[in-house]
Design an enzyme around this catalytic site. Structure first.
Site, PDB file in Angstrom:
ATOM      1  N   GLU A  55      -4.602   2.480  -4.515  1.00  0.00           N
ATOM      2  CA  GLU A  55      -3.087   2.435  -4.332  1.00  0.00           C
ATOM      3  C   GLU A  55      -2.668   1.151  -3.768  1.00  0.00           C
ATOM      4  O   GLU A  55      -1.422   0.928  -3.340  1.00  0.00           O
ATOM      5  CB  GLU A  55      -2.869   3.501  -3.332  1.00  0.00           C
ATOM      6  CG  GLU A  55      -3.358   3.375  -2.000  1.00  0.00           C
ATOM      7  CD  GLU A  55      -4.680   3.996  -1.652  1.00  0.00           C
ATOM      8  OE1 GLU A  55      -4.908   4.318  -0.580  1.00  0.00           O
ATOM      9  OE2 GLU A  55      -5.388   3.827  -2.598  1.00  0.00           O
ATOM     10  N   ASN A  98      -2.542  12.764  -4.202  1.00  0.00           N
ATOM     11  CA  ASN A  98      -3.712  13.271  -5.038  1.00  0.00           C
ATOM     12  C   ASN A  98      -4.022  14.743  -4.781  1.00  0.00           C
ATOM     13  O   ASN A  98      -4.430  15.446  -5.802  1.00  0.00           O
ATOM     14  CB  ASN A  98      -4.663  12.365  -4.941  1.00  0.00           C
ATOM     15  CG  ASN A  98      -4.500  11.075  -5.927  1.00  0.00           C
ATOM     16  OD1 ASN A  98      -3.769  11.038  -6.958  1.00  0.00           O
ATOM     17  ND2 ASN A  98      -5.197   9.817  -5.644  1.00  0.00           N
ATOM     18  N   ASP A 152       0.622  -1.192  -0.037  1.00  0.00           N
ATOM     19  CA  ASP A 152       0.114  -0.068  -0.237  1.00  0.00           C
ATOM     20  C   ASP A 152       0.876   1.352   0.008  1.00  0.00           C
ATOM     21  O   ASP A 152       1.699   1.400   0.871  1.00  0.00           O
ATOM     22  CB  ASP A 152      -1.041   0.150   1.364  1.00  0.00           C
ATOM     23  CG  ASP A 152      -1.868   1.085   1.099  1.00  0.00           C
ATOM     24  OD1 ASP A 152      -2.892   1.015   0.652  1.00  0.00           O
ATOM     25  OD2 ASP A 152      -1.654   2.145   1.671  1.00  0.00           O
ATOM     26  N   ILE A 153       0.591   2.100  -1.093  1.00  0.00           N
ATOM     27  CA  ILE A 153       1.410   3.427  -0.939  1.00  0.00           C
ATOM     28  C   ILE A 153       1.074   4.270   0.140  1.00  0.00           C
ATOM     29  O   ILE A 153      -0.324   4.726   0.343  1.00  0.00           O
ATOM     30  CB  ILE A 153       1.017   4.066  -2.445  1.00  0.00           C
ATOM     31  CG1 ILE A 153       1.518   3.233  -3.450  1.00  0.00           C
ATOM     32  CG2 ILE A 153       1.879   5.512  -2.356  1.00  0.00           C
ATOM     33  CD1 ILE A 153       1.394   3.881  -4.787  1.00  0.00           C
ATOM     34  N   ASP A 176      -1.319   9.236 -10.855  1.00  0.00           N
ATOM     35  CA  ASP A 176      -1.394   8.077 -11.864  1.00  0.00           C
ATOM     36  C   ASP A 176      -0.033   7.864 -12.090  1.00  0.00           C
ATOM     37  O   ASP A 176       0.479   6.605 -12.536  1.00  0.00           O
ATOM     38  CB  ASP A 176      -2.105   8.388 -12.974  1.00  0.00           C
ATOM     39  CG  ASP A 176      -3.688   8.467 -12.637  1.00  0.00           C
ATOM     40  OD1 ASP A 176      -3.822   7.761 -11.674  1.00  0.00           O
ATOM     41  OD2 ASP A 176      -4.155   8.837 -13.844  1.00  0.00           O
TER      42      ASP A 176
END
Length: 380
Positions: free
Chosen positions: A286, A251, A243-244, A260
């Site tokens: 993500e 964003n 997971d980022i 993206d």
């Protein structure tokens, strides 16, 4: 011409030469049966020794031509087609003179080169041998058959008509073969195009358009099959959920188009570090999921740690050179685990990584131990 085509050509030449041998043996058998039954070839073979000698010499020359062609195919690697065609041409005239022009139908032996041209699908050869056969028989008729054997002009016209018709039929066959080959190529091209389109379509259905990794649906299909395989054969399997960290802030701060780009960069790093037997997908948003096969838990930990470091050192120009980090939850498959329990353990490990500072790899065993210790501290 590649080696495979050369081998196929050699086999084809060999089959034609074998056909020559079969024709020769049949011809010798027919002669033997005819002579042993008391027959005599007109104007050629009587009961005297000289006639037998002439017959044996003619057959001997024919056999010599076949043996010479056999030797050529075995010991000379080039011009096999010319050897086969030349052999067929000589055999046709040897058969004609052995049978004798006085015999009805002897002229049909002269058609052998035309038939060989059709077998090779060679239009130039067909025209060349066809014209030569028509002209040569004209000379043979007027120089030998008519003055020596008094054959009528009607027979000459009939035989030449057969040669001309054979040439026309041969040409028609080659034209039809060419049309069929063209049609076959067209069909094969269409099928190939359909196969390419189907492959692309299947890939689009299985892949995530943004990252190029497998999508959520394909991941679950593969995991189901792999879990069944692992359960049956007791093979190792690990699942990592990636997971980022702080992706919503990326964003909100830089825009979704930068988000993206971050997703694509993380996917590229995963693909670069992943081993051939591993399977990676964009699990959603993500989150990414990676399945490690044929590895120990320690090896999977080493790869995920390398992956975490590789992602954290990438500077993103659209984020003013700032890197992004990931948290990774890793779990090891245990006999009896189903898909839900495997994900539950990986999610628990990921939650532990997030809760304890992010940018780290936590295995399910570490997560369980940490939860146990926290539970004991809370009870005290």
């Amino acid at each position: 011409m590649d080696r495979k085509n050369v081998i196929l050509e050699d086999r084809w030449h060999r089959k034609i030469l074998n056909a020559y041998w079969i024709v020769m043996l049949m011809f010798l058998t027919a002669q033997a049966v005819f002579l042993l039954s008391g027959g005599v070839f007109p104007d050629t073979v009587g009961k005297d020794a000289s006639s037998w000698t002439r017959l044996a010499g003619s057959n001997g020359c024919t056999m010599l031509i076949l043996v010479a062609t056999e030797v050529w195919l075995r010991y000379w690697p080039k011009h096999h087609k010319k050897a086969i065609v030349g052999c067929g041409f000589l055999l046709s005239y040897m058969f004609y003179f052995i049978i004798e022009p006085s015999a009805d139908g002897a002229q049909m032996a002269l058609l052998l080169p035309v038939l060989i041209s059709i077998v090779y699908f060679d239009r130039k050869m067909l025209y060349g041998f066809g014209a030569f056969t028509i002209l040569s028989y004209g000379f043979l008729y007027f120089l030998m058959e008519r003055p020596w054997y008094h054959k009528p002009i009607q027979e000459f016209i009939q035989i030449e008509s057969v040669f001309i018709v054979s040439l026309i039929i041969g040409r028609t066959i080659l034209v039809r073969v060419k049309e069929f080959i063209s049609y076959l190529k067209s069909v094969m091209k269409s099928e190939q195009q359909l196969l390419v389109e189907k492959t692309i379509s299947d890939k689009l259905l299985k892949m995530d358009a943004l990252t190029g990794l497998y999508n959520h649906k394909t991941f679950h299909e593969y995991l189901d099959a792999l879990l069944e395989h692992s359960e049956k054969y007791h093979l190792p399997l690990q699942l990592a959920i990636i997971d980022i960290d702080g992706f919503k802030k990326v964003n909100d701060t830089y825009g979704h188009w930068v988000g993206d780009l971050v997703l694509k960069q993380v996917a590229s790093t995963i693909t670069l570090i992943m081993m051939p037997n591993d399977f990676a997908s964009r699990y959603g948003g993500e989150e990414f999921a990676v399945i490690f096969a044929d590895k120990t838990l320690a090896e999977a930990q080493s790869i995920t740690e390398e992956l975490r470091k590789g992602i954290s050192i990438v500077e993103h120009s659209n984020m003013k050179g700032r890197p992004v980090t990931v948290s990774i939850g890793l779990c090891d498959y245990q006999p009896g685990d189903d898909k839900e329990s495997l994900f539950r353990k990986a999610d628990s490990a990921l939650y532990q990584a997030k809760r304890t500072g992010k940018n780290k790899v936590v295995t399910a065993s570490d997560s369980i131990l940490s939860d146990s210790l926290e539970g004991k501290v809370a009870s005290i």
